[in-house]
Write an enzyme that holds these catalytic residues in place. Structure first.
Site, PDB file in Angstrom:
ATOM      1  CE  LYS A  27      -3.904   2.044   2.566  1.00  0.00           C
ATOM      2  NZ  LYS A  27      -4.788   1.890   3.741  1.00  0.00           N
ATOM      3  CB  SER A  34      -8.076   3.823   2.680  1.00  0.00           C
ATOM      4  OG  SER A  34      -7.253   3.179   3.646  1.00  0.00           O
ATOM      5  CB  SER A  36      -8.688   1.221   5.770  1.00  0.00           C
ATOM      6  OG  SER A  36      -9.377   2.439   5.828  1.00  0.00           O
TER       7      SER A  36
END
Length: 492
Positions: free
Chosen positions: A78, A158, A182
């Site tokens: 990420k 996210s 998330s």
């Protein structure tokens, strides 16, 4: 080629161990898959040359018999983790072009165990969002589609880029971060396994901060076994993170015994929210039936302060974000807008141009609740309610070993949908936020299809630092569910 990208992480590890496959062959297949999946927009930065160099180094180590837990296994990271020499943006214009000179502790742990970096995945800007539509680099498309439809869907957020990359078979596994859901919510939307460890289990050092008392790195994988393998490699005590907890890291994979007989599973009655779709309720009941059939004991429990979790979260998280993001001023990182030549105007111009609308909304909320005259009324009150929410969990865990809930109140929704209604978007986190406020571990696994053929997730929540029990029960649920559907878009 596709056989190499459709394996689970643990299967690829075993093939590498038997020398039936080289890390270079495996990495080349995944580099091709990342290129094929560009229409999903799951990656902000691809690192094929670095990946090949890391794979060749892994093959050299294996030839000497010097291998780590993840040696030669290609992963996606990420874009919230600082990676030395590789652009790290948090999917924000204000950090575009920022190349860290240091490595986050979690990614350093992964490289020490021999993992290979395929690239950095797209995400909601500064991890603020539940759709992956707030990224400066554009939204990520979910590789799943509704049956008979080509409408583009969100992968959740996210960590939506990581979820899409794992689901579309671009990467064997990925890292995510979970502040209010998330990791777990996008895992449910994309049909993968997402694990939020106990707060303090994985170091936050080198992870771009959103809300420091909530942020926690964790793995996103295609199976519970892979989540156990990844967590063991990611977790460590880190003296550079004052919230890191000095505890030994268990062999989580060894905890997957397939046995839950006698385990007490709590079903919190407050999670039956008004208007919950029947398909979510049916799946939840199915999860209870699976665990009962495996020998677990079900009990209804009460978490009476659950209804205050979302408003509490949306005071505490923006307050901490307004403090953390104050550092992005055009002087120290990334973007600089000169303004009219004064320092104040440089700050104002840079932040106005550098932050997107959702980040600005949360910074305004956070600054307001921390302002003189409102600090006690909002922020301190929210902290008090947070303690009550955590106490509810503590009391429940005197009666049960785990809690079973749905992961999200719906399946994946269409790109662009709910974007004009922030409150509707925030409700996506209604089942994941309470455990985040309490700092507890939670795991989402795909358990069945929606009426439209999309994956739906079930969530298990455990006691602090009891990821072994959490993973053990999740493995039993995974076996019972037998969810083996594939998304309509596969990279290879």
């Amino acid at each position: 080629m596709s056989d190499l990208t459709r394996m689970e992480l643990s299967e690829a590890r075993d093939l590498l161990t038997r020398k039936s496959l080289s890390a270079k062959e495996l990495t080349e297949a995944h580099i091709a898959a990342v290129e094929a999946a560009r229409p999903l927009n799951a990656f902000v930065t691809e690192t094929p040359e670095k990946a090949l160099a890391m794979a060749e180094a892994s093959d050299a180590r294996r030839a000497k018999g010097e291998v780590g837990l993840l040696d030669g296994l290609p992963l996606a990271i990420k874009d919230l983790f600082c990676t030395e020499g590789v652009q790290t943006t948090a999917s924000s214009h204000i950090l575009e072009g920022f190349v860290p000179t240091y490595e986050a502790t979690v990614t350093a742990n992964l490289w020490r165990e021999g993992a290979v970096l395929l690239g950095k995945t797209n995400m909601d800007e500064f991890a603020m969002g539940s759709s992956n539509m707030t990224s400066h680099f554009g939204g990520v498309e979910n590789p799943w589609h509704r049956a008979g439809s080509n409408q583009k869907l969100v992968p959740g957020g996210s960590s939506g880029g990581s979820a899409a990359a794992v689901a579309a078979r671009c990467a064997l596994a990925a890292t995510g971060t979970d502040t209010g859901g998330s990791i777990r919510q996008p895992a449910a939307f994309a049909g993968v396994v997402g694990l939020k460890p106990t707060y303090g289990r994985c170091s936050r050092w080198g992870v771009v901060a959103f809300a420091s008392s909530l942020d926690q790195p964790g793995p996103m994988t295609r199976s519970v076994r892979d989540a156990a393998l990844m967590l063991r490699a990611m977790a460590s005590y880190d003296p550079k993170d004052s919230t890191s907890v000095d505890r030994g890291v268990p062999d989580y994979e060894a905890a997957l015994t397939g046995e839950v007989k006698g385990l007490r599973i709590g079903v919190p009655k407050e999670y039956r929210v008004e208007g919950m779709p029947p398909e979510i309720d049916r799946l939840w009941q199915q999860g209870m039936d699976w665990l009962t059939a495996a020998g677990a004991e079900l009990r209804e429990v009460s978490l009476p302060h659950t209804k205050y979790a979302l408003p509490t979260y949306y005071i505490i998280a923006p307050a901490e974000a307004s403090s953390n993001l104050a550092r992005y001023d055009g002087v120290r990182y990334g973007l600089r807008e000169p303004g009219d030549g004064t320092l104040t105007d440089l700050y104002e111009s840079t932040r106005a141009a550098g932050f997107g609308a959702e980040v600005k909304r949360r910074l305004l909320i956070g600054t307001y609740v921390l302002s003189a005259g409102y600090y006690d009324a909002y922020y301190n009150k929210a902290r008090q309610v947070r303690s009550l929410i955590a106490r509810d969990f503590t009391e429940s865990f005197n009666e049960v070993d785990l809690l079973l809930t749905p992961t999200a109140p719906s399946a994946a929704f269409a790109m662009g949908e709910k974007m004009d209604d922030p409150l509707a978007m925030y409700l996506n986190d209604v089942f994941t936020v309470p455990a985040s406020l309490a700092g507890l571990p939670g795991i989402s696994l795909p358990a069945g299809p929606s009426d439209e053929g999309l994956p739906l997730g079930l969530q298990l929540i455990g006691r602090a630092f009891d990821e072994e029990t959490l993973l053990r029960a999740a493995g039993v649920l995974e076996t019972a569910a037998g969810f083996d559907s594939l998304p309509s878009f596969l990279a290879a």
